[in-house]
Structure formats: C-alpha cells, structure tokens
Scaffold this motif. Structure first.
Motif, PDB file in Angstrom:
ATOM      1  N   GLN A   1     -52.229  18.102  55.850  1.00  0.00           N
ATOM      2  CA  GLN A   1     -53.011  17.350  54.882  1.00  0.00           C
ATOM      3  C   GLN A   1     -53.693  16.216  55.621  1.00  0.00           C
ATOM      4  OE1 GLN A   1     -50.744  15.944  51.578  1.00  0.00           O
ATOM      5  NE2 GLN A   1     -52.506  15.054  50.553  1.00  0.00           N
ATOM      6  N   GLY A   2     -54.966  16.002  55.326  1.00  0.00           N
ATOM      7  CA  GLY A   2     -55.690  14.928  55.993  1.00  0.00           C
ATOM      8  C   GLY A   2     -57.135  14.904  55.555  1.00  0.00           C
ATOM      9  N   GLU A   3     -57.945  14.162  56.264  1.00  0.00           N
ATOM     10  CA  GLU A   3     -59.345  13.990  55.936  1.00  0.00           C
ATOM     11  C   GLU A   3     -60.182  15.103  56.551  1.00  0.00           C
ATOM     12  OE1 GLU A   3     -62.652  12.861  54.242  1.00  0.00           O
ATOM     13  OE2 GLU A   3     -60.739  11.929  53.803  1.00  0.00           O
ATOM     14  N   GLY A   4     -60.357  16.168  55.807  1.00  0.00           N
ATOM     15  CA  GLY A   4     -61.264  17.257  56.114  1.00  0.00           C
ATOM     16  C   GLY A   4     -61.401  17.672  57.559  1.00  0.00           C
TER      17      GLY A   4
ATOM     18  N   GLU B   1     -62.164  16.028  60.253  1.00  0.00           N
ATOM     19  CA  GLU B   1     -61.530  15.188  61.274  1.00  0.00           C
ATOM     20  C   GLU B   1     -60.105  15.659  61.561  1.00  0.00           C
ATOM     21  OE1 GLU B   1     -61.716  11.092  60.129  1.00  0.00           O
ATOM     22  OE2 GLU B   1     -63.859  11.251  59.667  1.00  0.00           O
ATOM     23  N   THR B   2     -59.338  15.889  60.527  1.00  0.00           N
ATOM     24  CA  THR B   2     -57.966  16.360  60.703  1.00  0.00           C
ATOM     25  C   THR B   2     -57.952  17.760  61.294  1.00  0.00           C
ATOM     26  OG1 THR B   2     -57.221  14.989  58.877  1.00  0.00           O
ATOM     27  CG2 THR B   2     -55.776  16.793  59.532  1.00  0.00           C
TER      28      THR B   2
ATOM     29  N   GLU C   1     -58.477  17.460  65.031  1.00  0.00           N
ATOM     30  CA  GLU C   1     -57.276  16.959  65.710  1.00  0.00           C
ATOM     31  C   GLU C   1     -56.254  18.075  65.897  1.00  0.00           C
ATOM     32  OE1 GLU C   1     -55.562  13.572  63.730  1.00  0.00           O
ATOM     33  OE2 GLU C   1     -57.532  12.634  63.517  1.00  0.00           O
TER      34      GLU C   1
ATOM     35  N   ASP D   1     -67.798  20.886  47.165  1.00  0.00           N
ATOM     36  CA  ASP D   1     -68.006  19.727  46.305  1.00  0.00           C
ATOM     37  C   ASP D   1     -69.427  19.684  45.734  1.00  0.00           C
ATOM     38  OD1 ASP D   1     -66.966  17.524  44.993  1.00  0.00           O
ATOM     39  OD2 ASP D   1     -67.626  16.136  46.557  1.00  0.00           O
TER      40      ASP D   1
ATOM     41  N   GLU E   1     -70.088  19.436  57.498  1.00  0.00           N
ATOM     42  CA  GLU E   1     -68.773  19.954  57.849  1.00  0.00           C
ATOM     43  C   GLU E   1     -68.843  21.339  58.473  1.00  0.00           C
ATOM     44  OE1 GLU E   1     -65.911  19.508  54.714  1.00  0.00           O
ATOM     45  OE2 GLU E   1     -66.330  17.374  54.501  1.00  0.00           O
TER      46      GLU E   1
END
Length: 113
Positions: free
Chosen positions: A13-16, A18-19, A22, A40, A49
C-alpha cells in the motif's frame, strides 16, 4: 481478503506509481510485475502514471481502471481511454490490449510478451 495468505502474492500500500517504482527497484530481477492504475476518470493522471510505468518498468503488465469509452458527447469518463490511446501510439513496441466492453467503469489490461 481474497489473496491474503497466498505465498506467491505480496500486497503493498502506498502512493501509486512512486511506491510501485520503489518496490520494483528492490525486486525487479525476481518478478514480472502487475501494476494497477486507477484512472480516476482523468486523462492527465493516466497519461502521467502510464508513461512512468512504461518508461521505468518495461516488463510490467498494467491493469487500468475507468477505461470504458462512452462517447465524446457524454463528456464523462473519456480521459483514461484517450490517455491510453495517446500513450501507446508513441511507443516503439506494441502492447497487447484486453478491454472490457460491457459498460462503466471499464478495465483494460496492457501486456507484452
């Protein structure tokens, strides 16, 4: 709930994007990722994205949400479909596309072999 506890599945789980980047940098040699992008109802979000994932995660399959194209006249939910079309038209390689055509919200899977 449906995949929790399955050893081959890891949930994050994280920010779209970016995660996703990583995680990919840490495990890229170990897997062929599936990235989920929530459209969205937005052209700019999907364009940004999707472009990031394609540039930085060349082996990824990409599942996009909110991709059912109604019509330009509807003025609703046309952005994600158009962002996918625009992004894929500028690529040197081809993605295979599987899309639901049964109505809103719509899902599209992009993958290449």
């Amino acid at each position: 709930m449906f995949v929790k506890g399955i050893p081959a599945v890891r949930l994050y789980q994280g920010e779209g994007v970016e995660t996703a980047m990583e995680i990919y940098r840490k495990v890229s040699k170990m897997c062929r990722p599936l990235v989920y992008i929530d459209g969205d109802h937005s052209y700019s979000a999907v364009k940004r994205e999707l472009g990031e994932v394609i540039r930085n995660m060349p082996s990824a399959s990409i599942l996009l949400h909110d991709t059912f194209y109604q019509s330009a006249e509807s003025g609703y939910n046309v952005g994600p479909f158009q962002a996918i079309t625009d992004t894929l038209s500028n690529l040197p390689h081809e993605y295979k596309i599987i899309s639901t055509k049964t109505g809103l919200p719509g899902m599209t899977l992009l993958y290449h072999l």
